[in-house]
Design a protein around this motif. Sequence first.
Motif, PDB file in Angstrom:
ATOM      1  N   SER A  23      -3.431   7.631   1.296  1.00  0.00           N
ATOM      2  CA  SER A  23      -4.379   6.521   1.224  1.00  0.00           C
ATOM      3  C   SER A  23      -3.859   5.270   1.916  1.00  0.00           C
ATOM      4  N   ASP A  24      -2.533   5.234   2.208  1.00  0.00           N
ATOM      5  CA  ASP A  24      -1.942   4.091   2.903  1.00  0.00           C
ATOM      6  C   ASP A  24      -2.078   4.202   4.422  1.00  0.00           C
ATOM      7  N   ILE A  25      -2.559   5.354   4.911  1.00  0.00           N
ATOM      8  CA  ILE A  25      -2.638   5.591   6.352  1.00  0.00           C
ATOM      9  C   ILE A  25      -4.087   5.460   6.812  1.00  0.00           C
ATOM     10  N   ASP A  26      -4.315   4.530   7.715  1.00  0.00           N
ATOM     11  CA  ASP A  26      -5.641   4.309   8.282  1.00  0.00           C
ATOM     12  C   ASP A  26      -5.656   4.893   9.692  1.00  0.00           C
ATOM     13  N   PHE A  27      -6.118   6.151   9.812  1.00  0.00           N
ATOM     14  CA  PHE A  27      -6.100   6.814  11.110  1.00  0.00           C
ATOM     15  C   PHE A  27      -7.094   6.160  12.074  1.00  0.00           C
ATOM     16  N   ALA A  28      -8.201   5.634  11.544  1.00  0.00           N
ATOM     17  CA  ALA A  28      -9.194   4.996  12.413  1.00  0.00           C
ATOM     18  C   ALA A  28      -8.677   3.670  12.959  1.00  0.00           C
ATOM     19  N   GLY A  29      -8.013   2.908  12.111  1.00  0.00           N
ATOM     20  CA  GLY A  29      -7.505   1.599  12.532  1.00  0.00           C
ATOM     21  C   GLY A  29      -6.095   1.622  13.069  1.00  0.00           C
ATOM     22  N   ASN A  30      -5.451   2.819  13.072  1.00  0.00           N
ATOM     23  CA  ASN A  30      -4.073   2.969  13.571  1.00  0.00           C
ATOM     24  C   ASN A  30      -3.086   2.039  12.867  1.00  0.00           C
ATOM     25  N   ILE A  56       1.244  21.734   0.524  1.00  0.00           N
ATOM     26  CA  ILE A  56       0.845  21.265  -0.804  1.00  0.00           C
ATOM     27  C   ILE A  56      -0.043  20.041  -0.631  1.00  0.00           C
ATOM     28  N   LYS A  57      -1.215  20.072  -1.225  1.00  0.00           N
ATOM     29  CA  LYS A  57      -2.146  18.955  -1.128  1.00  0.00           C
ATOM     30  C   LYS A  57      -1.791  17.919  -2.202  1.00  0.00           C
ATOM     31  N   ALA A  58      -0.964  16.948  -1.843  1.00  0.00           N
ATOM     32  CA  ALA A  58      -0.517  15.907  -2.775  1.00  0.00           C
ATOM     33  C   ALA A  58      -0.930  14.546  -2.245  1.00  0.00           C
ATOM     34  N   GLU A  59      -0.919  13.538  -3.127  1.00  0.00           N
ATOM     35  CA  GLU A  59      -1.307  12.198  -2.695  1.00  0.00           C
ATOM     36  C   GLU A  59      -0.232  11.536  -1.852  1.00  0.00           C
ATOM     37  N   HIS A  60       1.023  11.927  -2.040  1.00  0.00           N
ATOM     38  CA  HIS A  60       2.109  11.366  -1.238  1.00  0.00           C
ATOM     39  C   HIS A  60       2.263  12.157   0.056  1.00  0.00           C
ATOM     40  N   VAL A  61       2.675  11.470   1.103  1.00  0.00           N
ATOM     41  CA  VAL A  61       2.821  12.109   2.410  1.00  0.00           C
ATOM     42  C   VAL A  61       3.992  13.083   2.412  1.00  0.00           C
ATOM     43  N   PHE A  62       5.089  12.689   1.786  1.00  0.00           N
ATOM     44  CA  PHE A  62       6.296  13.517   1.776  1.00  0.00           C
ATOM     45  C   PHE A  62       6.640  13.887   0.334  1.00  0.00           C
TER      46      PHE A  62
END
Length: 369
Positions: free
Chosen positions: A210-217, A255-261
């Motif tokens: 949720s911290d990553i905005d792929f549209a806004g880079n 694994i589908k988790a909320e954290h990236v790593f």
Amino acid sequence: MPALIKKFNPPRWRGVVTVDGVRKEKLFPDGTEKSLRAAEKWEESQRHKLKDPTPTGTASPTLLDLANAFLDFVKERQSHQTYVEKLGVMKRAVKHFGGDTLIEDIQVGDALNFLTEQYRNRSGYAANKERKVLVTAWGWGKKYLPGFPDGPCSFQLVDRFPEQRQPRYVPPEEDFWAVYGAAEGQDKVMMLAFLFLAARRGEIFRLKWSDIDFAGNTVTLWTRKRAGGDLEADPVPMVGRLRLVLLAWWEHRPIKAEHVFVNLDDTPFCKQYMGQPFTSRQHLMARLCQKAGVREFGFHAIRHLTASIMYREGQPVAVIQAVLRHKSPQTTTRYLQGLGLKQTQDAMEAVMGSRGPGKVVELGRAGLR
């Protein structure tokens, strides 16, 4: 009467007072005559206090009271790494002085003995770090603990110790890419995140999708490396290469988790933490550096590397300050000064290396006179 405790190295005097079933103990720094006299004086003062207690409102807290309350506060407000560091300092202080020692009984000489011990056994840098933590804990106690002494902090009155600091080790860029080549799967993605975001370890471990905005880079990093321990949001730009890598990791993560790593290790020890975010990865970088055949460096050294690359490529301090997310340009300047002499050497070679006559002057005996 004080007792000499020989299990310590060196032996240490311990003062003991018992009056009407109330027992007080305090350890002194060593087995010298000076410590014996201090222990006798302490016993006398404690015996007087226990026989004729002054009807004050609240007794001074003990060192153990301060340590427990302060560490609870740190654990709630600051990072896990900061908590662990301060826990170590408070443990060493409690072991040295004794948990039952009243704060008001820790005099400047006592503080000097403790810090000098750290200086001799460890380093000036270690002693000064201990001093800083204890001064912070003392100030916290004065603000929050009932009955805390009003006088100056004994540790703060001790002068700082001389330090001998080595320049920070910044790995060559080729070493980073060698380690990147030795990594696999999620670890490759994590290495690029450290490099392209100039992030701290805790910021990467806390990173959520949720911290990553792929549209806004952009990527929002959450940091506690500020006064007060507040968790602050820092939006940072996301370069195109990192965006592509993170998108691929999003699509193929096992694994589908909320954290990236998250932990993907299914070994018996780690299996119970499967899918949970990391709090530490103690041996990863050492293992990857060994595999790549390069000098060992850690996660934070990658942050230094990013700053070093930016500086070497001619970016101004203001830009590097924004990349590192420092509040003050002075912090960034000190940071760059601590990265070693390589950039200075390159600059001197570029500017000064070609100065003077084209032919090197040969110095014979006459020239040496």
